[in-house]
Write an enzyme that holds these catalytic residues in place. Sequence first.
Site, PDB file in Angstrom:
ATOM      1  N   GLU A   1       0.698  -1.159  -0.014  1.00 43.26           N
ATOM      2  CA  GLU A   1       0.219   0.130   0.088  1.00 43.26           C
ATOM      3  C   GLU A   1       0.878   1.336  -0.027  1.00 43.26           C
ATOM      4  O   GLU A   1       0.391   2.435  -0.383  1.00 43.26           O
ATOM      5  CB  GLU A   1      -0.845   0.085   1.280  1.00 43.26           C
ATOM      6  CG  GLU A   1      -2.435  -0.187   0.779  1.00 43.26           C
ATOM      7  CD  GLU A   1      -3.206   0.060   2.125  1.00 43.26           C
ATOM      8  OE1 GLU A   1      -4.114  -1.048   2.154  1.00 43.26           O
ATOM      9  OE2 GLU A   1      -2.990   0.816   2.963  1.00 43.26           O
TER      10      GLU A   1
ATOM     11  N   HIS B   1       6.733 -26.837   0.273  1.00 50.90           N
ATOM     12  CA  HIS B   1       5.931 -28.023  -0.223  1.00 50.90           C
ATOM     13  C   HIS B   1       4.763 -27.578  -1.267  1.00 50.90           C
ATOM     14  O   HIS B   1       3.954 -28.334  -1.474  1.00 50.90           O
ATOM     15  CB  HIS B   1       5.670 -29.076   0.677  1.00 50.90           C
ATOM     16  CG  HIS B   1       6.376 -29.359   1.730  1.00 50.90           C
ATOM     17  ND1 HIS B   1       7.364 -30.525   1.550  1.00 50.90           N
ATOM     18  CD2 HIS B   1       6.989 -28.878   2.895  1.00 50.90           C
ATOM     19  CE1 HIS B   1       8.246 -30.808   2.486  1.00 50.90           C
ATOM     20  NE2 HIS B   1       8.054 -29.679   3.173  1.00 50.90           N
TER      21      HIS B   1
ATOM     22  N   LYS C   1     -12.976   2.364  -1.627  1.00 51.30           N
ATOM     23  CA  LYS C   1     -14.132   2.834  -0.338  1.00 51.30           C
ATOM     24  C   LYS C   1     -15.182   3.473  -0.688  1.00 51.30           C
ATOM     25  O   LYS C   1     -16.128   3.271  -0.481  1.00 51.30           O
ATOM     26  CB  LYS C   1     -13.275   3.332   0.842  1.00 51.30           C
ATOM     27  CG  LYS C   1     -12.287   2.282   1.546  1.00 51.30           C
ATOM     28  CD  LYS C   1     -11.712   3.035   2.572  1.00 51.30           C
ATOM     29  CE  LYS C   1     -10.866   2.385   3.584  1.00 51.30           C
ATOM     30  NZ  LYS C   1     -10.332   3.024   4.638  1.00 51.30           N
TER      31      LYS C   1
HETATM   32  O1  PA5 Z   1      -3.320   1.619   5.587  1.00 51.81           O
HETATM   33  C1  PA5 Z   1      -4.263   2.251   5.489  1.00 51.81           C
HETATM   34  O2  PA5 Z   1      -4.590   3.326   5.708  1.00 51.81           O
HETATM   35  C2  PA5 Z   1      -5.687   1.210   5.377  1.00 51.81           C
HETATM   36  O3  PA5 Z   1      -5.075   0.173   4.702  1.00 51.81           O
HETATM   37  C3  PA5 Z   1      -6.437   1.033   6.343  1.00 51.81           C
HETATM   38  O4  PA5 Z   1      -5.745   0.528   7.283  1.00 51.81           O
HETATM   39  C4  PA5 Z   1      -7.682   0.279   6.140  1.00 51.81           C
HETATM   40  O5  PA5 Z   1      -8.298   0.742   4.847  1.00 51.81           O
HETATM   41  C5  PA5 Z   1      -8.735   0.365   7.015  1.00 51.81           C
HETATM   42  O6  PA5 Z   1      -9.031   1.667   7.330  1.00 51.81           O
HETATM   43  P1  PA5 Z   1      -9.332   2.237   8.815  1.00 51.81           P
HETATM   44  O7  PA5 Z   1      -8.598   2.045   9.814  1.00 51.81           O
HETATM   45  O8  PA5 Z   1      -9.761   3.778   8.618  1.00 51.81           O
HETATM   46  O9  PA5 Z   1     -10.763   1.482   9.009  1.00 51.81           O
END
Ligand code: PA5
Length: 424
Positions: A280, A301, A415
Amino acid sequence: MKLSWDLPGLSLNLEPLWKNPSGPSWQAAYGGLMATSEQALLEKFRSGKVGFYDWPKDSPLEEIERMAIVAKKLRKEFQGALCIGIGGSFLGPAATLDALRAPEEQEAFPIHWLSNADSSSIRKAKHFSKGRKIATVVLSKSGGTTETLSGFFHLSSQLKEKGFVVVTDPKSGELRRLAKKYAWENFEVPANIGGRFSVLTAVGLFPSFLGGLPAEELLEGAREMRSSLERFAPAENPAYLYALASFLWDTEGDCKIQYLMPYATNLKPIADWYVQLWAESLGKEKRGFTPVAALGTSDQHSVLQLLKEGPRDKVVGFIELDEKEAPTIGEPSFAADPSFKFLYSHTFTEIAVKASRATEQSLRNSEVPTYRFRFPALTAKTLGAFFFFQEVACAFAGELYGIHAFDQPGVEESKKLLEASLKA
Ligand code: PA5
């Protein structure tokens, strides 16, 4: 050039990445790049826009103590906990609990994660909550993630409101609004620490306290790692060199897939956490390598054949755990077979370590680039140090790629589209 180090809580050996004959050219040209990348990164930390680096040092002690007190109270009053979160609000804390809690602890105070929005996960969460007095922890940095909120809202009729704890942004979001309205217990995720960099904030600390772990030691491990890394010049800093190796093997060595393979089942979620962190943070502008989590020895494996003899587009990182107190195979009381006598007396640590080293050797024989982390023990400090090391390395890699590592526009778009289509 030094390429292996004993750092707080862990050691790291990057030598095989440098010595690989089919590797990229490393040379001193990168010295300058390392220094300018460090300056650019430190500027982000200094500006206060990116908070994960200073957090272990600056985290307010009273807040950490309050987490420990609330967790202790809930452990007394409830028979277990349901934690609801996804992505960065799930992977780090779940990995910590999995790594550090013994099976007896999980049995004494079970913690169940609802980390996906689908019927089977909801059924499992409901089954877990049924007939048990459970506390509920809802974790979401933004406080508005559909998967987390839908699971929470669906289950809320069956949850005990007295045991609600919310971990979210200090000001914004739906969860913050609800926590205020209903006066739920709550903890803050600092506004300048994004989801995948948040494991050392309340996101990771509170569930860890709830699991009976010495969560403050996660921070201690991170602090020790920071002081240790700061002693190195930029071109010799192990976290920066780890980032440089990942970057160069991707961009010059054509290794677009990079595995992290712990040799302990309870460390596999750590590799899942690593995947989110790197994917990410760096997967932007058509750049970034694909991080993959694997588990040794199981995946020897399944994917090892491909790693060794398939396309030469992968780096393989190992995590070796040197547990001192490991079960021994021992002399069997039945079914003793003389041809397996070589197994008797070995511990399961020996088997895992030897298997990982044999596999690494075999990959090296085929010039597959490898590297190795070694954890001499598995403690909260080790994990804190590892988390912090990876976060620094990943943030630094962002500078090498020229990519802003701290946003996630691709995730946000999906989202929003989901929300829009549900509204429609
Ligand atoms: O790293 C990030 O910002 C995202 O992957 C969030 O962790 C994920 O989308 C969950 O978001 P939130 O903590 O706002 O629910």
